[in-house]
Design an enzyme around this catalytic site. Structure first.
Site, PDB file in Angstrom:
ATOM      1  N   ARG A  53       2.131  15.142   6.285  1.00  0.00           N
ATOM      2  CA  ARG A  53       3.063  15.680   7.283  1.00  0.00           C
ATOM      3  C   ARG A  53       4.515  15.712   6.818  1.00  0.00           C
ATOM      4  O   ARG A  53       5.373  16.288   7.481  1.00  0.00           O
ATOM      5  CB  ARG A  53       2.939  14.880   8.590  1.00  0.00           C
ATOM      6  CG  ARG A  53       1.725  15.299   9.401  1.00  0.00           C
ATOM      7  CD  ARG A  53       1.521  14.390  10.591  1.00  0.00           C
ATOM      8  NE  ARG A  53       0.884  13.139  10.209  1.00  0.00           N
ATOM      9  CZ  ARG A  53       0.799  12.069  11.004  1.00  0.00           C
ATOM     10  NH1 ARG A  53       1.343  12.100  12.203  1.00  0.00           N
ATOM     11  NH2 ARG A  53       0.198  10.976  10.590  1.00  0.00           N
ATOM     12  N   SER A  68      58.199  18.958 -10.994  1.00  0.00           N
ATOM     13  CA  SER A  68      57.093  19.733 -10.423  1.00  0.00           C
ATOM     14  C   SER A  68      56.597  20.804 -11.369  1.00  0.00           C
ATOM     15  O   SER A  68      57.360  21.359 -12.169  1.00  0.00           O
ATOM     16  CB  SER A  68      57.564  20.406  -9.128  1.00  0.00           C
ATOM     17  OG  SER A  68      57.824  19.411  -8.176  1.00  0.00           O
ATOM     18  N   ALA A 105      -0.584   4.538  -1.327  1.00  0.00           N
ATOM     19  CA  ALA A 105      -1.434   5.563  -1.943  1.00  0.00           C
ATOM     20  C   ALA A 105      -1.502   6.849  -1.130  1.00  0.00           C
ATOM     21  O   ALA A 105      -1.872   7.902  -1.647  1.00  0.00           O
ATOM     22  CB  ALA A 105      -2.840   5.006  -2.164  1.00  0.00           C
ATOM     23  N   ASN A 123      -1.952  -3.803  16.108  1.00  0.00           N
ATOM     24  CA  ASN A 123      -1.883  -4.278  14.727  1.00  0.00           C
ATOM     25  C   ASN A 123      -0.785  -3.512  13.992  1.00  0.00           C
ATOM     26  O   ASN A 123      -0.754  -2.283  13.994  1.00  0.00           O
ATOM     27  CB  ASN A 123      -3.237  -4.026  14.058  1.00  0.00           C
ATOM     28  CG  ASN A 123      -3.202  -4.299  12.566  1.00  0.00           C
ATOM     29  OD1 ASN A 123      -2.484  -5.180  12.100  1.00  0.00           O
ATOM     30  ND2 ASN A 123      -3.986  -3.531  11.821  1.00  0.00           N
ATOM     31  N   LEU A 142       0.844  -1.194   0.000  1.00  0.00           N
ATOM     32  CA  LEU A 142       0.000   0.000   0.000  1.00  0.00           C
ATOM     33  C   LEU A 142       0.882   1.248   0.000  1.00  0.00           C
ATOM     34  O   LEU A 142       1.759   1.400   0.844  1.00  0.00           O
ATOM     35  CB  LEU A 142      -0.930   0.017   1.211  1.00  0.00           C
ATOM     36  CG  LEU A 142      -1.879  -1.175   1.368  1.00  0.00           C
ATOM     37  CD1 LEU A 142      -2.974  -0.854   2.379  1.00  0.00           C
ATOM     38  CD2 LEU A 142      -2.489  -1.590   0.042  1.00  0.00           C
ATOM     39  N   THR A 167      -7.797   1.335   4.127  1.00  0.00           N
ATOM     40  CA  THR A 167      -6.852   0.268   3.786  1.00  0.00           C
ATOM     41  C   THR A 167      -7.551  -0.929   3.117  1.00  0.00           C
ATOM     42  O   THR A 167      -6.961  -1.580   2.241  1.00  0.00           O
ATOM     43  CB  THR A 167      -6.093  -0.210   5.040  1.00  0.00           C
ATOM     44  OG1 THR A 167      -7.045  -0.434   6.100  1.00  0.00           O
ATOM     45  CG2 THR A 167      -5.089   0.823   5.516  1.00  0.00           C
ATOM     46  N   ARG A 189      38.274  10.423  -8.960  1.00  0.00           N
ATOM     47  CA  ARG A 189      37.030  10.484  -9.738  1.00  0.00           C
ATOM     48  C   ARG A 189      36.844   9.243 -10.616  1.00  0.00           C
ATOM     49  O   ARG A 189      37.751   8.429 -10.764  1.00  0.00           O
ATOM     50  CB  ARG A 189      37.024  11.770 -10.567  1.00  0.00           C
ATOM     51  CG  ARG A 189      36.897  13.032  -9.683  1.00  0.00           C
ATOM     52  CD  ARG A 189      37.015  14.291 -10.488  1.00  0.00           C
ATOM     53  NE  ARG A 189      36.121  14.280 -11.623  1.00  0.00           N
ATOM     54  CZ  ARG A 189      36.314  14.995 -12.743  1.00  0.00           C
ATOM     55  NH1 ARG A 189      37.386  15.759 -12.859  1.00  0.00           N
ATOM     56  NH2 ARG A 189      35.458  14.929 -13.721  1.00  0.00           N
ATOM     57  N   ASN A 223      44.080  17.702 -20.599  1.00  0.00           N
ATOM     58  CA  ASN A 223      43.417  16.667 -21.398  1.00  0.00           C
ATOM     59  C   ASN A 223      42.333  17.232 -22.309  1.00  0.00           C
ATOM     60  O   ASN A 223      41.730  16.501 -23.068  1.00  0.00           O
ATOM     61  CB  ASN A 223      42.799  15.616 -20.474  1.00  0.00           C
ATOM     62  CG  ASN A 223      41.814  16.225 -19.480  1.00  0.00           C
ATOM     63  OD1 ASN A 223      41.928  17.392 -19.118  1.00  0.00           O
ATOM     64  ND2 ASN A 223      40.862  15.438 -19.044  1.00  0.00           N
ATOM     65  N   GLY A 253      -4.425   0.284  15.918  1.00  0.00           N
ATOM     66  CA  GLY A 253      -5.537  -0.639  16.096  1.00  0.00           C
ATOM     67  C   GLY A 253      -5.159  -1.654  17.163  1.00  0.00           C
ATOM     68  O   GLY A 253      -4.035  -2.160  17.177  1.00  0.00           O
TER      69      GLY A 253
HETATM   70  C1  UD1 Z   1      -3.654   1.192  10.131  1.00  0.00           C
HETATM   71  C2  UD1 Z   1      -4.488   0.091  10.714  1.00  0.00           C
HETATM   72  C3  UD1 Z   1      -4.209  -0.017  12.211  1.00  0.00           C
HETATM   73  C4  UD1 Z   1      -2.724  -0.239  12.457  1.00  0.00           C
HETATM   74  C5  UD1 Z   1      -1.896   0.836  11.758  1.00  0.00           C
HETATM   75  C6  UD1 Z   1      -0.450   0.476  11.831  1.00  0.00           C
HETATM   76  C7  UD1 Z   1      -6.520  -0.006   9.379  1.00  0.00           C
HETATM   77  C8  UD1 Z   1      -7.917   0.346   9.290  1.00  0.00           C
HETATM   78  N1  UD1 Z   1      -5.866   0.364  10.480  1.00  0.00           N
HETATM   79  O1  UD1 Z   1      -4.088   2.393  10.730  1.00  0.00           O
HETATM   80  O2  UD1 Z   1      -4.942  -1.078  12.785  1.00  0.00           O
HETATM   81  O3  UD1 Z   1      -2.464  -0.238  13.847  1.00  0.00           O
HETATM   82  O4  UD1 Z   1      -2.270   0.932  10.365  1.00  0.00           O
HETATM   83  O5  UD1 Z   1       0.296   1.544  11.343  1.00  0.00           O
HETATM   84  O6  UD1 Z   1      -5.996  -0.618   8.467  1.00  0.00           O
HETATM   85  N2  UD1 Z   1      -3.446   3.616   2.661  1.00  0.00           N
HETATM   86  C9  UD1 Z   1      -3.746   3.552   1.319  1.00  0.00           C
HETATM   87  N3  UD1 Z   1      -5.001   3.822   0.926  1.00  0.00           N
HETATM   88  C10 UD1 Z   1      -5.982   4.146   1.792  1.00  0.00           C
HETATM   89  C11 UD1 Z   1      -5.665   4.217   3.162  1.00  0.00           C
HETATM   90  C12 UD1 Z   1      -4.379   3.937   3.560  1.00  0.00           C
HETATM   91  O7  UD1 Z   1      -2.882   3.255   0.499  1.00  0.00           O
HETATM   92  O8  UD1 Z   1      -7.123   4.365   1.346  1.00  0.00           O
HETATM   93  C13 UD1 Z   1      -2.070   3.340   3.089  1.00  0.00           C
HETATM   94  C14 UD1 Z   1      -1.420   4.584   3.679  1.00  0.00           C
HETATM   95  O9  UD1 Z   1      -0.684   5.267   2.685  1.00  0.00           O
HETATM   96  C15 UD1 Z   1      -0.520   4.032   4.730  1.00  0.00           C
HETATM   97  C16 UD1 Z   1      -1.201   2.741   5.170  1.00  0.00           C
HETATM   98  O10 UD1 Z   1      -2.102   2.408   4.136  1.00  0.00           O
HETATM   99  O11 UD1 Z   1       0.724   3.690   4.216  1.00  0.00           O
HETATM  100  C17 UD1 Z   1      -1.903   2.823   6.500  1.00  0.00           C
HETATM  101  O12 UD1 Z   1      -2.906   3.804   6.392  1.00  0.00           O
HETATM  102  P1  UD1 Z   1      -3.252   4.764   7.603  1.00  0.00           P
HETATM  103  O13 UD1 Z   1      -4.424   5.557   7.263  1.00  0.00           O
HETATM  104  O14 UD1 Z   1      -2.035   5.451   8.050  1.00  0.00           O
HETATM  105  O15 UD1 Z   1      -3.661   3.674   8.677  1.00  0.00           O
HETATM  106  P2  UD1 Z   1      -3.680   3.888  10.214  1.00  0.00           P
HETATM  107  O16 UD1 Z   1      -4.792   4.794  10.557  1.00  0.00           O
HETATM  108  O17 UD1 Z   1      -2.348   4.192  10.718  1.00  0.00           O
END
Ligand code: UD1
Ligand code: CA
Length: 454
Positions: A16, A404, A11, A168, A9, A80, A332, A385, A138
């Site tokens: 920040r 030299s 996206a 999680n 993942l 996610t 180099r 060169n 989570g």
């Molecule tokens: C998620 C977990 C949480 C866990 C935590 C660990 C879920 C619902 N929750 O929460 O249980 O403890 O990660 O870090 O899964 N992303 C996408 N598309 C989306 C949403 C997210 O690609 O639509 C990617 C984000 O870029 C990121 C990752 O998924 O890299 C996690 O997404 P984020 O929204 O940060 O999840 P958390 O709220 O941290």
């Protein structure tokens, strides 16, 4: 099950980071975070990698246009679960799937394999960890038998659930068939109005599967990056691990906290590396090598017993055994130094082949040059060169001596045992065993009066 699909993942926007660059392309140890995840995934035999892109999809696609990597786009980040749903069409029918994150760069191959082993016809895998401060994560809810029952997100949790310190990590493993069946069952009736991947845990339990809880080898493996401070902190953690591995393998570091490896570093034993050295790309160093402070070594091979003194830069070059370099030498690309060579302070070399035992000790530029063995290049020697349009080569035979402050105008050949008088500008070939004097003869004017102040 024969095949492995790894979904990454990537996206999220990474607000920040305050950056034009997608978060997953920010670098850790000189490599994009996503690259670390891909490399770990690649070690799993014959896996297909599927990246879910969204923000900055173009940039991600441009960087990873490898046939073993598929890209799917999640135009809107609806959670996610939704993100993994986007990857369904790319999953193979009968494969195990591991879900990883582009902003969690230090996941190890070992943990990925354990996650794959956690999947069988009765169970799916979930990577969890106990944290002293579980805030934001989570929470893992276990039943009376200690079996994982569900994941409750921080924002949906009751006070009792918030006390749970097992969290999680987000990393999950199951089959492509299960994902295809279960993801459509996930809804967004929760505090964030998102489709949670984590809902698959309770869905799996209801379908009669158990959840195999796996733990990573260290917290750093599951550390996610949201801002530049976290990235810098994880960089130091990772560098400490690399420094440790190097020391275990027999290289001493003056200070492991002031060591940076951005790529691969192979090293023999009994080496010493002083503070603030940076190793970039593919670097190999032999044994018994000493590297002084503030050296920068990029894509190079260093032989045995080499001494590299402070503030030396070596780029795309090969250094022979027992060579002595620096302080303040700049080597180099395309430089090949033979054994027992010396390249001293404020010497720049480029595409220079330097034979065994030759010395360029001070203040010189040697470029597009081939030096034989036991050549002595005096201080301030310049190989000219470049005529402003083309580059030409300088060749200097064995046992030659360049006085030299000589200017060697290429193309130029100096034969074996050639001798160039100090201060010469040499434009024509110097045959073997010949002295070249390329300067006007000194005149002394007797009784000459110094100018007086007007
Ligand atoms: C998620 C977990 C949480 C866990 C935590 C660990 C879920 C619902 N929750 O929460 O249980 O403890 O990660 O870090 O899964 N992303 C996408 N598309 C989306 C949403 C997210 O690609 O639509 C990617 C984000 O870029 C990121 C990752 O998924 O890299 C996690 O997404 P984020 O929204 O940060 O999840 P958390 O709220 O941290
Ligand atoms: Ca979220």
């Amino acid at each position: 099950m024969k095949t492995t699909d790894i979904v990454i993942l990537a996206a999220g926007k990474g607000t920040r980071m305050k950056s034009q660059l997608p978060k997953v392309l920010h670098k850790l140890a000189g490599k994009p975070m996503l690259g670390h995840v891909l490399d770990a995934a690649t070690t799993v035999g014959d896996s297909k990698k599927i990246i879910v892109t969204g923000h900055g999809a173009e940039a991600v696609r441009a960087l990873y246009s490898d046939p073993s990597i598929s890209m799917v786009e999640q135009a809107e980040q609806l959670g996610t679960g939704h993100a993994v749903h986007m990857a369904l069409p790319e999953l193979r029918e009968d494969s195990k799937v591991v879900i990883l994150y582009g902003d969690v760069p230090l996941i190890t191959p070992d943990t990925i394999s354990q996650m794959l082993d956690a999947v069988d016809n009765k169970s799916i895998g979930l990577l969890t960890i106990q944290l002293p401060n579980p805030q934001g994560y989570g929470r893992i809810i276990r039943d009376a038998n200690g079996q994982i029952e569900a994941i409750v997100e921080q924002k949906d949790a009751n006070p009792e659930q918030l006390k749970v310190d097992e969290v999680n990590t987000g990393v999950m493993s199951l089959t492509s068939q299960q994902l295809a069946e279960w993801l459509p069952l996930v809804d967004n009736n929760n505090a964030q109005g998102e489709y949670y991947l984590t809902d698959l845990i309770s869905i799996a339990r209801k379908a009669g599967y158990s959840i195999n809880g796996i733990h990573p080898g260290s917290v750093s493996e599951v550390e996610g990056i949201n801002n530049r401070q976290q990235l810098a902190a994880l960089e130091r953690v990772y560098q400490a691990q690399l420094a440790d591995a190097l020391m275990v393998a027999g290289t001493s570091l003056a200070d492991p906290a002031r060591f940076d490896q951005r790529g691969t570093l192979r090293a023999g034993t009994d080496n010493f590396i002083d503070v603030n050295c940076i190793f970039e790309g593919d670097v190999t160093i032999g044994s018994g090598v000493s590297i002084g402070p503030n050296c920068h070594i990029i894509n190079s091979t260093i032989g045995d017993g080499v001494e590299i003194k402070a503030n030396t830069v070596i780029d795309q070059s090969t250094i022979g055994d027992r060579a002595i370099l620096g302080p303040f030498a700049r080597i180099r690309p395309g430089t090949e130094l033979g054994t027992d060579t010396k390249v001293g302070n404020f010497v720049e070399t480029k595409k220079a082949i330097v034979g065994n035992g030759s010395k360029i000790n001070h203040l010189s530029y040697v470029g597009d040059a081939e030096l034989g063995e036991k050549v002595n290049v005096g201080a301030g020697t310049i190989t000219c060169n470049y005529d402003g349009v083309n580059k030409y080569k300088t060749q200097i035979g064995d046992n030659s001596f360049i006085g030299s402050n000589s200017t060697l105008v290429a193309p130029l050949n100096i034969g074996d045992c050639g001798f160039v008088a100090a201060g010469s500008t040499v434009t024509v070939e110097v045959p073997a065993d010949t002295l070249a004097v390329g300067r006007t003869k000194q005149r002394n004017i007797q009784g000459w009066k110094r100018p007086t102040k007007k």
